[in-house]
Design a protein around this motif. Structure first.
Motif, short mmCIF file in Angstrom:
data_model
loop_
_atom_site.label_atom_id
_atom_site.label_comp_id
_atom_site.label_asym_id
_atom_site.label_seq_id
_atom_site.Cartn_x
_atom_site.Cartn_y
_atom_site.Cartn_z
N GLY A 95 37.71 43.62 38.90
CA GLY A 95 36.66 42.80 39.51
C GLY A 95 37.21 41.61 40.26
N TYR A 96 38.35 41.10 39.82
CA TYR A 96 38.94 39.93 40.48
C TYR A 96 39.70 40.32 41.74
CZ TYR A 96 41.50 35.57 41.08
OH TYR A 96 42.01 34.41 41.60
N ARG A 97 40.34 41.48 41.72
CA ARG A 97 41.27 41.84 42.80
C ARG A 97 40.57 42.60 43.95
NH1 ARG A 97 46.97 41.31 44.07
NH2 ARG A 97 47.09 40.56 41.94
N LEU A 98 39.61 43.47 43.63
CA LEU A 98 38.99 44.31 44.65
C LEU A 98 37.65 43.73 45.09
CD1 LEU A 98 39.65 47.84 43.09
CD2 LEU A 98 41.08 46.55 44.69
N ASP A 99 37.16 44.21 46.23
CA ASP A 99 35.83 43.77 46.64
C ASP A 99 34.79 44.38 45.70
OD1 ASP A 99 34.65 46.34 47.78
OD2 ASP A 99 36.42 46.15 49.06
N THR A 100 33.57 43.84 45.75
CA THR A 100 32.57 44.15 44.74
C THR A 100 32.26 45.64 44.66
OG1 THR A 100 31.59 41.96 45.09
CG2 THR A 100 30.23 43.62 43.98
N ARG A 101 32.09 46.28 45.79
CA ARG A 101 31.73 47.71 45.77
C ARG A 101 32.83 48.55 45.14
NH1 ARG A 101 29.94 51.32 51.08
NH2 ARG A 101 29.60 53.29 49.95
N GLN A 102 34.05 48.37 45.60
CA GLN A 102 35.18 49.13 45.04
C GLN A 102 35.36 48.82 43.56
OE1 GLN A 102 38.48 48.06 47.57
NE2 GLN A 102 38.22 49.89 48.85
N GLY A 125 35.42 39.49 36.10
CA GLY A 125 36.36 39.40 37.22
C GLY A 125 35.67 39.09 38.53
N ILE A 126 34.51 39.73 38.76
CA ILE A 126 33.76 39.46 39.99
C ILE A 126 33.29 38.01 40.02
CG2 ILE A 126 31.62 40.01 41.22
CD1 ILE A 126 31.97 42.91 40.31
N ALA A 127 32.83 37.50 38.88
CA ALA A 127 32.39 36.10 38.83
C ALA A 127 33.54 35.15 39.11
CB ALA A 127 31.78 35.81 37.46
N ASN A 128 34.71 35.43 38.56
CA ASN A 128 35.88 34.58 38.81
C ASN A 128 36.30 34.63 40.28
OD1 ASN A 128 36.12 33.64 36.21
ND2 ASN A 128 37.56 35.21 35.56
N ARG A 129 36.22 35.85 40.87
CA ARG A 129 36.58 35.96 42.29
C ARG A 129 35.61 35.16 43.16
NH1 ARG A 129 34.70 39.71 45.79
NH2 ARG A 129 34.04 41.09 44.10
N SER A 130 34.33 35.21 42.85
CA SER A 130 33.35 34.44 43.62
C SER A 130 33.61 32.95 43.49
CB SER A 130 31.93 34.77 43.15
OG SER A 130 31.65 36.15 43.32
N GLN A 131 33.96 32.53 42.28
CA GLN A 131 34.25 31.11 42.07
C GLN A 131 35.52 30.68 42.80
OE1 GLN A 131 34.64 29.98 37.94
NE2 GLN A 131 33.74 27.99 38.34
N ARG A 132 36.52 31.59 42.81
CA ARG A 132 37.76 31.30 43.54
C ARG A 132 37.48 31.14 45.03
NH1 ARG A 132 41.12 36.38 44.63
NH2 ARG A 132 39.32 36.54 46.01
#
Length: 403
Positions: A125-132, A174-181
């Motif tokens: 979730g952190y490394r890839l885009d949301t869909r992938q 992971g997605i939440a952390n990526r959005s925050q980053r």
């Protein structure tokens, strides 16, 4: 936003996978502390090495040992910076990591292998885009659940293999952390842009102030020294004629110009120090010192003007009076200060010369300086000979400063 750190303009913004906040005195991005990431990864690897069985040099034990190595490598690769790993390669690496984690769950006799899939799903979730990320996390859950189901058999309790379906749940973290980053990086970029804009604005202000000081120095030195020089040259020329009376007269005028220069220097110091001078009184004093008493006319409702407007009008009057004394000696001078609802108007008019004009060269910057001053205040300035009306043939300067 819990993390806002301006970055100097000569440094580039951090890449998405860099260790943001590693420098001393800075705070890491929430949920992505690099030291904590290393501790978690090493802890999972250590627990796996110590608890996953069977491990050997042949058969199933060798396969389990190889899968432990592959899963450990996939997990530790999380620390690779994003800008060094192409998106397609990252997708392949994480997909193989998911397959290796599911295979380890199926071959080992310990449930510890589940930790590799669980932690790796969070990094997906952190490394890839949301869909992938969602697709791969769903694949991870289905694969882990299927492996547990096939290994335990349909007659076993439902809970263990259903638990395998939750392996992909950390992808949401992971997605939440990526959005925050991304929000933090946007804030850093905005801070950099604001700092660059502030530096450019400060430089522009410095250049503007230098221009103003240059004009003030020109007004005081160029005009005053030119007038003094002309009088001294006249005195030198009259010495050869033996006309001591005219020599004394030229010397007295040069002495008067020196006094006037000192007074103008005081005005300049006041202006540079942002001291506000009274407009009407200062104009009257300037006219009196130049030999034109009672030449000031004020019309309209007098009001208080900003300090920069006062400085501008005084400098224009000073320039115009100096030019009149140089190019039209003996000519009558009149100054009109008009206050209208929409603007403040300063007009200086001088009649043609009644005495011989002494040769001399100006700097050519007088009118340019006046126009620059007025333009900075959004006003207009006109200068030239009057071609019609009762003042035809007079030289006139008019500055209009909007209210």
């Amino acid at each position: 936003m819990p993390y806002l750190r301006p970055v100097p303009a000569d440094q580039s913004a951090p890449h998405p996978g860099d260790d943001i906040g590693r420098g001393a005195g800075t705070r890491p991005v929430p949920g992505h502390d690099p030291r904590l990431q290393w501790v978690v990864s090493l802890a999972v690897v250590a627990v796996g090495v110590l608890t996953i069985r069977p491990v050997g040099l042949s058969g199933r034990g060798l396969a389990v040992a190889a899968l432990v190595v592959v899963n450990s490598a996939a997990l530790l690769a999380r620390r690779l910076p994003e800008h060094k790993v192409p998106p397609r390669l990252a997708l392949i690496w994480l997909t193989l990591g998911v397959v290796a984690a599911a295979a380890l769950i199926g071959l080992s006799s310990s449930g510890t292998g589940y930790l590799f899939a669980f932690i790796l799903a969070g990094h997906i979730g952190y490394r890839l885009d949301t869909r992938q990320a969602l697709v791969l996390a769903g694949f991870c859950s289905l694969l882990c659940g299927a492996v547990l189901y096939l290994r335990l058999g349909p007659g076993h309790e439902v809970l263990p293999w259903v638990f395998g379906l939750t392996a992909g749940a950390p992808v949401l973290i992971g997605i939440a952390n990526r959005s925050q980053r991304q929000a933090v990086r946007a804030a850093i970029d905005a801070a950099e842009s604001a700092e660059r804009a502030a530096r450019a604005e400060a430089r522009t202000a410095v250049l503007t102030e230098r221009g103003r000081i240059a004009r003030d120095v020109h007004d005081v030195l160029a005009h005053s020294l030119a007038g003094i020089n002309m009088q001294l040259e006249l005195a030198d020329a009259l010495i050869d004629t033996g006309d001591l009376e005219k020599v004394r007269e030229a010397h007295a005028k040069a002495h008067g110009l020196v006094k006037e220069s000192l007074k103008q220097a005081q005005w300049t110091v006041h202006a540079l120090r942002e001291d506000a001078l009274p407009l009407r009184e200062t104009l009257a004093s300037m006219l009196a010192s130049s030999g034109h008493r009672d030449a000031l006319t004020v019309t309209g409702a007098v009001r208080e003007l900003p300090a920069d407007v006062v400085r501008c009008l005084l400098r224009i009057a000073q320039e115009a009076l100096t030019n009149a004394a140089r190019h039209a000696p003996g000519g009558a001078v009149s100054v009109e200060l008009a206050f209208t609802p929409a603007s403040t108007v300063l007009g200086i008019r001088n009649r043609p010369a009644t005495r011989p004009v002494l040769p001399g060269e100006g700097s050519g910057m007088g009118l340019i300086g006046m126009r620059e001053r007025v333009a900075q205040l959004g006003g207009t300035l006109t200068a030239g000979l009057a071609t019609e009306g009762p003042h035809r043939g007079d030289w006139q300067v008019e500055a209009v400063i909007p209210q």
